[in-house]
Design a protein around this motif. Structure first.
Motif, PDB file in Angstrom:
ATOM      1  N   SER A 158     -19.145  28.653  13.720  1.00 23.49           N
ATOM      2  CA  SER A 158     -20.599  28.336  12.821  1.00 23.49           C
ATOM      3  C   SER A 158     -19.806  27.832  11.351  1.00 23.49           C
ATOM      4  O   SER A 158     -19.010  28.290  11.314  1.00 23.49           O
ATOM      5  CB  SER A 158     -21.393  29.487  12.774  1.00 23.49           C
ATOM      6  N   GLU A 218     -34.253  26.838  11.631  1.00 21.88           N
ATOM      7  CA  GLU A 218     -35.193  28.029  11.450  1.00 21.88           C
ATOM      8  C   GLU A 218     -34.402  28.181  10.279  1.00 21.88           C
ATOM      9  O   GLU A 218     -33.754  28.818   9.643  1.00 21.88           O
ATOM     10  CB  GLU A 218     -34.646  29.257  12.683  1.00 21.88           C
ATOM     11  N   HIS A 241     -22.954  25.826  21.386  1.00 17.84           N
ATOM     12  CA  HIS A 241     -23.408  26.628  20.163  1.00 17.84           C
ATOM     13  C   HIS A 241     -23.254  26.675  19.552  1.00 17.84           C
ATOM     14  O   HIS A 241     -23.158  28.054  18.929  1.00 17.84           O
ATOM     15  CB  HIS A 241     -23.790  28.374  21.063  1.00 17.84           C
ATOM     16  N   PHE A 301     -30.963  18.273  16.799  1.00 20.39           N
ATOM     17  CA  PHE A 301     -30.999  19.208  15.904  1.00 20.39           C
ATOM     18  C   PHE A 301     -32.673  19.832  15.263  1.00 20.39           C
ATOM     19  O   PHE A 301     -33.972  19.776  15.669  1.00 20.39           O
ATOM     20  CB  PHE A 301     -30.111  18.588  14.865  1.00 20.39           C
ATOM     21  N   ASN A 302     -31.997  21.729  15.632  1.00 19.00           N
ATOM     22  CA  ASN A 302     -33.634  22.151  15.081  1.00 19.00           C
ATOM     23  C   ASN A 302     -32.738  23.225  14.181  1.00 19.00           C
ATOM     24  O   ASN A 302     -32.533  23.815  13.721  1.00 19.00           O
ATOM     25  CB  ASN A 302     -34.476  23.097  16.155  1.00 19.00           C
ATOM     26  N   TYR A 305     -29.428  27.349  10.689  1.00 15.63           N
ATOM     27  CA  TYR A 305     -30.235  28.422   9.924  1.00 15.63           C
ATOM     28  C   TYR A 305     -30.741  28.493   8.852  1.00 15.63           C
ATOM     29  O   TYR A 305     -29.165  27.626   8.180  1.00 15.63           O
ATOM     30  CB  TYR A 305     -30.072  29.925  10.835  1.00 15.63           C
ATOM     31  N   LYS A 358     -36.252  16.784  19.256  1.00  9.99           N
ATOM     32  CA  LYS A 358     -34.599  16.617  20.159  1.00  9.99           C
ATOM     33  C   LYS A 358     -34.585  15.090  20.595  1.00  9.99           C
ATOM     34  O   LYS A 358     -35.989  14.546  19.764  1.00  9.99           O
ATOM     35  CB  LYS A 358     -35.381  17.107  22.104  1.00  9.99           C
ATOM     36  N   LYS A 408     -26.058  22.353  17.684  1.00  7.66           N
ATOM     37  CA  LYS A 408     -27.828  21.688  17.507  1.00  7.66           C
ATOM     38  C   LYS A 408     -29.005  22.343  17.336  1.00  7.66           C
ATOM     39  O   LYS A 408     -29.711  22.415  16.887  1.00  7.66           O
ATOM     40  CB  LYS A 408     -27.725  21.624  19.599  1.00  7.66           C
ATOM     41  N   HIS A 409     -27.873  23.813  16.121  1.00  9.35           N
ATOM     42  CA  HIS A 409     -28.909  24.481  15.775  1.00  9.35           C
ATOM     43  C   HIS A 409     -28.472  24.519  14.405  1.00  9.35           C
ATOM     44  O   HIS A 409     -27.473  24.929  14.512  1.00  9.35           O
ATOM     45  CB  HIS A 409     -28.894  25.535  16.809  1.00  9.35           C
ATOM     46  N   THR A 421     -23.456  26.595  15.114  1.00 15.76           N
ATOM     47  CA  THR A 421     -24.510  26.512  14.698  1.00 15.76           C
ATOM     48  C   THR A 421     -24.026  26.116  12.976  1.00 15.76           C
ATOM     49  O   THR A 421     -22.754  26.827  12.435  1.00 15.76           O
ATOM     50  CB  THR A 421     -24.750  27.931  14.304  1.00 15.76           C
TER      51      THR A 421
END
Lengths: 558, 241
Positions: free
Chosen positions: A327, A283, A197, A280-281, A242, A271, A239-240, A199
């Protein structure tokens, strides 16, 4: 387009579509020009073109920032086979005239032309800003047509994550948010961390007074930020992502949201990117107006919905960050450098700048200069070159006094150091910092204690209040600076101010407090005489205070 | 786990990994001044009074939040540290309205004790007029923000030990102050269980029991740390079962 691999097709189509027009009228649609009436100019130009039935032949584009904000609204006319012509201070009437004479008849308007050979443009080297003023930030096609997302595709399909980090490391890229930490090293730390997880966070909480580098990148080339983040994610195993944007940048938020939607539609986010396992997304998180949220631990607290206050480091975010997972926070400008580094190579990037400060730096050039705006220059350029050549010298024939870099965390550079090289280490040696890129030039009329008071007021207002030295110290320092500026302070007050600088710098919890005394220390170092000239003997201070109907500040016992 | 040995003010100290410099110092009789740190709640390192010098680090570090390390060489009482503590405490006094003669905590106040320990007998700063009003809406307790040093012990005790999350901090910089239930009067804060832990941990007279007069505030300072250590013992026993 289904899986993002046919970028070349899309790019080709876009280029062909653009080539079908004989002329392009590029209207700066960035915030500075908009506030100068750029929308009215563009509307007038479009109406005039329509009236003359030139729509098939001429394309009007609202682009991002062209840089010379003090001369906006800016309009550039681009004609196949001819040199670009740039017009400054274009109001609606001037816009119509440009259409009538230049666009329709091919006769450039003599008035209001600005030479693109002018040092303001010629002395710049654009890496981060390479698309500014060239593309419509609302269209992903234009970013792709200029080579966008190719670095990501090539990295994901042909390079290992470690290989990407190695390129970033070798390029010598350092953090552009102010600290100057080597980006490749930071990426390596996150890559090493074990977690599913991880970031990556883009720090777009730009808050230094007068600075708008990151805002411009986010507003005018949003896909560059997304591509930089995706590359960081691929390299580090995140994978994420901000993007933390301050609420005061609504256009940036809108453009980024749109860019994310476009990138998802083109399978450049999400995806299974480029037919691989990579996902990778991104927000967006919007700040609530606190300067301190640019500090990475406060920023993460804010993303998690907590009060935006810094927490102690270590642990550093790459060990324990957002939601307790590893992160990494990179400044927007840092990330915006990455796609170009991957595309053009570490060696190319490292060839720009100095030995320890590679690449370029974007500055928001402001203050008492003939030309102000957004510039990107190779690091190692001298302050004199920026002031005299790019800036066109101090406005109104006044004398240069000092330049302030690094905003409320930075310091000033006096005339005797005007030939200093603009790089991380030289600025630090002078008691200032590179900072995020605010560069304010002051002329002979500016009183340095008042400059220090201005920045201290800012820090006092923006202190989060968590740690005592910053919370109470910035207030006390502001009061003392105010007393000095207003001729109410004594020599003892000045000594007290210096003690407080030391305490606040040494003992504060985060960077905001630790650097808050810098503008005072720096102006005291170079312009001490101005402080001493304003200090009054005790008896006078008492009389002034009595006149004002109260005791002098800081003279009472509690 | 093997222990570590370090030097604190030229005393050799044996410590367990994970202990803070402040905890280790106590065992050799070195009491590092501090306000926000309290056994039983998490560490925030916000008051900056416990700053100590660690050889080899460029700037002082908070003793409460600095873990012990092998061969660490710590100094807690250098001239610079003493001078800084004095300035910090003076600023703390200048921020609020700390008038011992009319305070419930007189004689049982950590700020008062610290001032004596550090040698603050007057403030070089101007105390501002009180900007905030007292909250006496709770039937049993009161909160006087002008005596609050923003150590946030109450916030942490309420969240971490009682689990009520009633207290929080609102406002920035000098406007920072405590709020119950995101800004309600304390007496209307539905999350408050009236357990009184916040009052028990308050180092000054900012939180007090109603009906106590000058110098009458006598609280169970150890309440929270006792609860926490008992819980830890109990959960360790559960694990053994």
């Amino acid at each position: 387009m289904s899986n993002g691999v046919d970028l070349f097709d899309l790019s080709q189509k876009e280029r062909e579509a653009q080539a079908a027009y004989r002329r392009h009228v590029l209207c700066c649609g960035s915030t500075a020009c908009l506030s100068g009436g750029a929308q009215a100019t563009q509307d007038a130009i479009e109406a005039e073109i329509k009236e003359r039935g030139l729509e098939q032949d001429v394309r009007v584009v609202a682009t991002g920032c062209m840089g010379l904000c003090s001369r906006g609204p800016l309009v550039k006319v681009r004609t196949r086979g001819e040199d670009d012509v740039l017009y400054a201070d274009v109001d609606a009437d001037a816009g119509r005239r440009i259409v009538d004479e230049h666009v329709a008849d091919g006769q450039p308007v003599a008035d209001g032309q600005l030479s693109l050979q002018h040092p303001f443009f010629a002395r710049q080297e654009r890496v981060v800003l390479e698309n500014m003023g060239e593309i419509d930030p609302n269209r992903i096609e234009e970013y792709i047509a200029r080579g966008g997302y190719r670095a990501l595709r090539d990295a994901v399909t042909t390079m290992t994550p470690a290989g990407v980090i190695e390129v970033v490391q070798r390029s010598g890229l350092r953090g552009r948010g102010g600290g100057g930490y080597p980006a490749g090293t930071k990426w390596g730390l996150l890559a090493k961390a074990q977690s599913d997880h991880k970031t990556v966070i883009a720090n777009g909480d730009e808050g230094d007074p007068g600075a708008y580098m990151d805002r411009t990148v986010m507003e005018d080339d949003p896909h560059r930020v997304l591509e930089g983040m995706a590359l960081a994610a691929y390299a580090t195993g995140a994978k994420h992502g901000y993007i933390y944007v301050r609420a005061e940048y609504p256009v940036a938020v809108r453009r980024l949201e749109q860019a994310i939607r476009q990138a998802k539609r083109h399978k450049l986010l999400g995806k299974g990117l480029f037919g691989t396992e990579f996902e990778f997304n991104v927000e967006i998180r919007i700040g609530a107006g606190a300067f301190v949220c640019g500090e990475e631990t406060a920023l993460m607290a804010s993303i998690m919905g907590q009060r935006g206050t810094p927490v102690l480091r270590p642990p550093y975010p790459t060990e324990r960050g957002l939601w307790g997972e590893p992160s990494m926070i990179n400044n927007v400008e840092t990330l915006a450098n990455v796609p170009t580094i991957l595309r053009r190579g570490a060696e190319w990037f490292a060839s720009i700048g100095t030995d320890t400060s590679r690449g370029t730096k974007v500055f928001a050039l402001a203050g008492k200069l003939e030309n102000t705006g957004l510039i990107e220059v190779p690091m190692g350029i001298t302050l004199r070159e920026i002031v005299e050549e790019i800036g066109g010298g101090v406005a109104g024939g006044k004398a240069f006094k000092a330049a302030q870099t690094g905003g409320p965390s930075g310091g000033c550079i006096p005339i005797k150091h005007i030939d200093t090289s603009m790089d991380y280490d030289s600025l630090l040696a002078l008691g200032s910092i590179m900072g995020s890129g605010g560069l304010i030039v002051m002329d002979e009329d500016v009183a340095m204690p008042e400059v220090a008071r201005f920045f201290m007021r800012f820090c006092m207002d923006e202190s989060c209040g968590k740690c005592l030295p910053c919370r109470a110290g910035t207030f006390e320092m502001y009061e003392l600076l105010d007393a000095i500026c207003e001729g109410r302070a004594t020599a003892a007050n000045l000594a007290r101010l210096e003690t407080l600088c030391d305490v606040v710098r040494t003992d504060s919890l985060c960077g905001l407090g630790q650097t808050a005394p810098n503008p005072v220390l720096s102006t005291l170092h170079y312009f001490r005489d101005e402080y001493e000239a304003r200090v009054v003997p005790d008896t006078v201070a008492a009389a002034v205070a009595a006149d004002a109907g109260g005791a002098s500040a800081h003279e009472r016992s509690a | 786990m093997p222990g570590v040995s370090l030097r604190i003010d030229d005393n050799e100290v044996d410590a367990s990994p994970g202990e803070s410099v402040m905890q280790a110092a106590v065992r050799v009789g070195v009491k590092v001044p501090g306000l926000c740190q309290m056994d039983g709640v998490s560490v925030v390192g916000a008051c900056r009074l416990c700053m100590v010098e660690v050889a080899g680090t460029p700037r002082p570090r908070p003793a409460c939040a600095t873990p012990v390390a092998e061969a660490m060489d710590v100094h807690t009482d250098t001239e610079q540290l003493r001078e800084h503590r004095k300035v910090l405490l003076e600023m703390l006094f200048a921020e609020g309205q700390h008038v011992c003669a009319v305070c419930v905590a007189n004689g049982a106040c950590e700020l008062q004790t610290l001032a004596a320990q550090v040698g603050v007998d007057h403030a070089n700063f101007t105390p501002p007029p009180s900007r905030l009003t007292m909250d006496l809406s709770h039937p049993r307790f009161g909160y006087d923000p002008s005596r609050c040093v923003l150590c946030t012990r109450c916030v942490r005790a309420c969240a971490e030990v009682e689990g009520a999350f009633t207290w929080g901090v609102a406002g920035r910089g000098r406007e920072a102050h405590l709020v119950a239930d995101l800004g309600r009067p304390w007496g209307e804060a539905e999350s408050c269980t009236s357990c009184g832990k916040c009052v028990s941990v308050c180092p000054t007279g900012a939180m007090f029991e109603k009906g106590t007069s000058v110098g009458q505030r006598r609280v169970k300072r150890a309440l929270v740390s006792t609860l926490t250590s008992r819980r830890e013992r109990e959960s360790a026993r559960e694990v053994l079962k």
